[in-house]
Design a protein around this motif. Sequence first.
Motif, PDB file in Angstrom:
ATOM      1  N   UNK A  47      -3.353  -2.055 -10.381  1.00 20.38           N
ATOM      2  CA  UNK A  47      -2.117  -1.729  -9.648  1.00 20.38           C
ATOM      3  C   UNK A  47      -2.418  -0.760  -8.508  1.00 20.38           C
ATOM      4  N   UNK A  48      -3.261   0.254  -8.797  1.00 21.22           N
ATOM      5  CA  UNK A  48      -3.613   1.272  -7.802  1.00 21.22           C
ATOM      6  C   UNK A  48      -4.288   0.645  -6.578  1.00 21.22           C
ATOM      7  N   UNK A  49      -5.147  -0.332  -6.813  1.00 26.15           N
ATOM      8  CA  UNK A  49      -5.955  -0.907  -5.739  1.00 26.15           C
ATOM      9  C   UNK A  49      -5.299  -2.103  -5.058  1.00 26.15           C
ATOM     10  N   UNK A  50      -4.045  -2.384  -5.389  1.00 25.76           N
ATOM     11  CA  UNK A  50      -3.381  -3.578  -4.828  1.00 25.76           C
ATOM     12  C   UNK A  50      -3.420  -3.593  -3.314  1.00 25.76           C
ATOM     13  N   UNK A  51      -2.995  -2.492  -2.686  1.00 26.24           N
ATOM     14  CA  UNK A  51      -2.947  -2.458  -1.225  1.00 26.24           C
ATOM     15  C   UNK A  51      -4.332  -2.309  -0.604  1.00 26.24           C
ATOM     16  N   UNK A  52      -5.341  -1.962  -1.424  1.00 22.95           N
ATOM     17  CA  UNK A  52      -6.706  -1.840  -0.919  1.00 22.95           C
ATOM     18  C   UNK A  52      -7.381  -3.216  -0.837  1.00 22.95           C
ATOM     19  N   UNK A  55      -5.540  -8.053   2.086  1.00 18.92           N
ATOM     20  CA  UNK A  55      -5.715  -7.826   3.530  1.00 18.92           C
ATOM     21  C   UNK A  55      -4.397  -7.535   4.264  1.00 18.92           C
ATOM     22  N   UNK A  56      -3.331  -8.267   3.907  1.00 18.55           N
ATOM     23  CA  UNK A  56      -2.063  -8.063   4.611  1.00 18.55           C
ATOM     24  C   UNK A  56      -1.502  -6.670   4.333  1.00 18.55           C
ATOM     25  N   UNK A  57      -1.578  -6.204   3.073  1.00 16.33           N
ATOM     26  CA  UNK A  57      -1.105  -4.867   2.748  1.00 16.33           C
ATOM     27  C   UNK A  57      -1.983  -3.796   3.386  1.00 16.33           C
ATOM     28  N   UNK A  58      -3.274  -4.051   3.465  1.00 13.29           N
ATOM     29  CA  UNK A  58      -4.204  -3.122   4.102  1.00 13.29           C
ATOM     30  C   UNK A  58      -3.851  -2.948   5.575  1.00 13.29           C
ATOM     31  N   UNK A  87       4.267  -0.531   4.597  1.00 14.06           N
ATOM     32  CA  UNK A  87       4.545  -0.161   5.988  1.00 14.06           C
ATOM     33  C   UNK A  87       5.295   1.164   6.074  1.00 14.06           C
ATOM     34  N   UNK A  88       6.346   1.310   5.280  1.00 16.94           N
ATOM     35  CA  UNK A  88       7.148   2.536   5.336  1.00 16.94           C
ATOM     36  C   UNK A  88       6.335   3.736   4.852  1.00 16.94           C
ATOM     37  N   UNK A  89       5.532   3.548   3.790  1.00 13.38           N
ATOM     38  CA  UNK A  89       4.701   4.643   3.300  1.00 13.38           C
ATOM     39  C   UNK A  89       3.701   5.113   4.338  1.00 13.38           C
ATOM     40  N   UNK A  90       3.101   4.170   5.069  1.00  7.89           N
ATOM     41  CA  UNK A  90       2.175   4.534   6.133  1.00  7.89           C
ATOM     42  C   UNK A  90       2.849   5.310   7.241  1.00  7.89           C
ATOM     43  N   UNK A  91       4.035   4.869   7.635  1.00  6.33           N
ATOM     44  CA  UNK A  91       4.789   5.572   8.674  1.00  6.33           C
ATOM     45  C   UNK A  91       5.143   6.989   8.222  1.00  6.33           C
ATOM     46  N   UNK A  92       5.512   7.117   6.959  1.00  5.51           N
ATOM     47  CA  UNK A  92       5.888   8.417   6.400  1.00  5.51           C
ATOM     48  C   UNK A  92       4.708   9.394   6.465  1.00  5.51           C
ATOM     49  N   UNK A 113       2.465   2.558  -5.413  1.00  6.46           N
ATOM     50  CA  UNK A 113       2.856   3.599  -4.465  1.00  6.46           C
ATOM     51  C   UNK A 113       1.793   4.693  -4.408  1.00  6.46           C
ATOM     52  N   UNK A 114       1.265   5.091  -5.570  1.00  6.73           N
ATOM     53  CA  UNK A 114       0.211   6.109  -5.600  1.00  6.73           C
ATOM     54  C   UNK A 114      -1.014   5.630  -4.821  1.00  6.73           C
ATOM     55  N   UNK A 115      -1.440   4.388  -5.062  1.00  7.23           N
ATOM     56  CA  UNK A 115      -2.601   3.847  -4.360  1.00  7.23           C
ATOM     57  C   UNK A 115      -2.360   3.691  -2.873  1.00  7.23           C
ATOM     58  N   UNK A 116      -1.152   3.277  -2.508  1.00  8.04           N
ATOM     59  CA  UNK A 116      -0.837   3.079  -1.106  1.00  8.04           C
ATOM     60  C   UNK A 116      -0.799   4.398  -0.341  1.00  8.04           C
ATOM     61  N   UNK A 117      -0.232   5.451  -0.949  1.00  5.94           N
ATOM     62  CA  UNK A 117      -0.214   6.761  -0.297  1.00  5.94           C
ATOM     63  C   UNK A 117      -1.625   7.320  -0.145  1.00  5.94           C
ATOM     64  N   UNK A 118      -2.481   7.062  -1.131  1.00  4.59           N
ATOM     65  CA  UNK A 118      -3.879   7.476  -1.026  1.00  4.59           C
ATOM     66  C   UNK A 118      -4.561   6.780   0.142  1.00  4.59           C
ATOM     67  N   UNK A 119      -4.341   5.467   0.238  1.00  4.46           N
ATOM     68  CA  UNK A 119      -4.928   4.693   1.333  1.00  4.46           C
ATOM     69  C   UNK A 119      -4.400   5.174   2.683  1.00  4.46           C
ATOM     70  N   UNK A 120      -3.103   5.463   2.767  1.00  8.72           N
ATOM     71  CA  UNK A 120      -2.517   5.934   4.029  1.00  8.72           C
ATOM     72  C   UNK A 120      -3.138   7.256   4.463  1.00  8.72           C
ATOM     73  N   UNK A 121      -3.438   8.133   3.510  1.00  9.41           N
ATOM     74  CA  UNK A 121      -4.074   9.407   3.866  1.00  9.41           C
ATOM     75  C   UNK A 121      -5.495   9.198   4.381  1.00  9.41           C
TER      76      UNK A 121
END
Length: 497
Positions: free
Chosen positions: A7-12, A15-18, A61-66, A356-364
Amino acid sequence: MIETLGYFATSWLDPSLLVLTALGTFAGIYIGAIPGLSVTMAASILISFTFKWDVNEALALIGGVYVGGVYGGARTAILLNIPGAPSAIATAIDGYPLARKGLAGEAIGLSTVMSVIGGLIGVLALAVAAPLIADFAIKFTSRDYMLLGIIGILLVGTLSGESFAKGAFAGALGVMIGMVGLDPMTAETRFTYGSINLMGGIPFVVAMIGFFGVAEALAQLEHISTAPIKQKVSRIVPAWSDVRRYLVLGLKSSGLGTLIGALPGTGGDIAALLAYDHAKRSTKNPEVPFGEGAKEGLIAPETANNAAVGGAFVPMLTLGIPGDAVTAIIIGALYIHGLKPGPLLLTDTPHLFWFIVGNLTLANLFLLVFGLTGIRIFTKVVECPRAILIPLIIILSAVGAYAIQNNPVHITWALAFGVIGYVLKRYGFQVGPIILGVILGPMIDANYRRAMIGAREDIGSFLFDLISHPISFLLTSALVFMFVTQIPFVKRRIRRA
């Protein structure tokens, strides 16, 4: 454990989520850097575009913008003394003096690295301590939020040089500006003086643009013939010695930012303010005085406001209570996609929480990459001749003020606030406390009235509640301590010690 990592690595791995996370972070940095374009505004617009998207795509997308937007406000705060967002107000206090010394590249690079550290700590707190922090946040009552807001206003004394009185006056002026418009409970007009244009209130972004942007442009007119300062951008990536030296302060500020971010309705602006105050009080012998380019004054608010992002997700995901305006919009996005934030979210849909946790980590991590690029171009703004830069700042301020609600009256207000801010600066008043008063004033007002309703309009019961409940008692004691330490006799004794 394997499922959780998946679940954590989903956005990693998708490709589209990345790409969406990277795009959102990049866009957030530059949206946050433009006064008048807020992260809240961007997130609210994105909701309409992502209505038919998959929930993961919308959140990526929204998490990255945030994440990018909270950091982005620091760039204009450092380069132009115009915070792109309220959370960057404290950053400008020492960031702008660093730029005026020719250290804009180093200041932005250091703020980027420390912001990422703060952001990752906030996400770590979200992943590990979400239930614990949520349990603490839910214990706060209306009177506690009122006290927290008053503490924020009174902290302006420490942000306004040696005069606590001037800082308190500026904060009170900001509160009065924030009260303009219709009373949210009774619909009675307040400070409108019969003007229809004032009935909707004064957006804090308009006041921020005026007091910071226009006022700074007017102040720079006095030095229009002075040659621009050449910025040193040879070292954008900060030295490891600097990061190591300020790491302890960054960790402390990150912890403070996470806690403040987890308190519903607060957010990065209060977190940055409290972290700056903590740095100023705890730093014994800074190389440069605070307010004149102290790196501690740059690092503390930047780590705190980015850590507050992870903290703000805690009450949103575990209680269904938004930590700030952006998480309120994200709650709306979750409801649109058939999800209900609250205590059952973590148990019913753990995949969403860990995504969400994984996505915020990736955004940072993307923030680190994008935050250290384009700095040389940004620093050219400072080297631009004042004869060109000043009119450009005023034009951008006017456009930013108009763009908020497409209201030409806002341009007039921004210019008027600019003149007022310029006059106040000439007499030793800082404009930062005014903006904080505009932002925190309505929160103090609403929570005070809720607390009085809870006390059945009995002032005796209200005062008794302030000293009989542990959290209220601690906050009340902090207020009393702040007043006592400003007594001249006590102040002299503290300095001698």
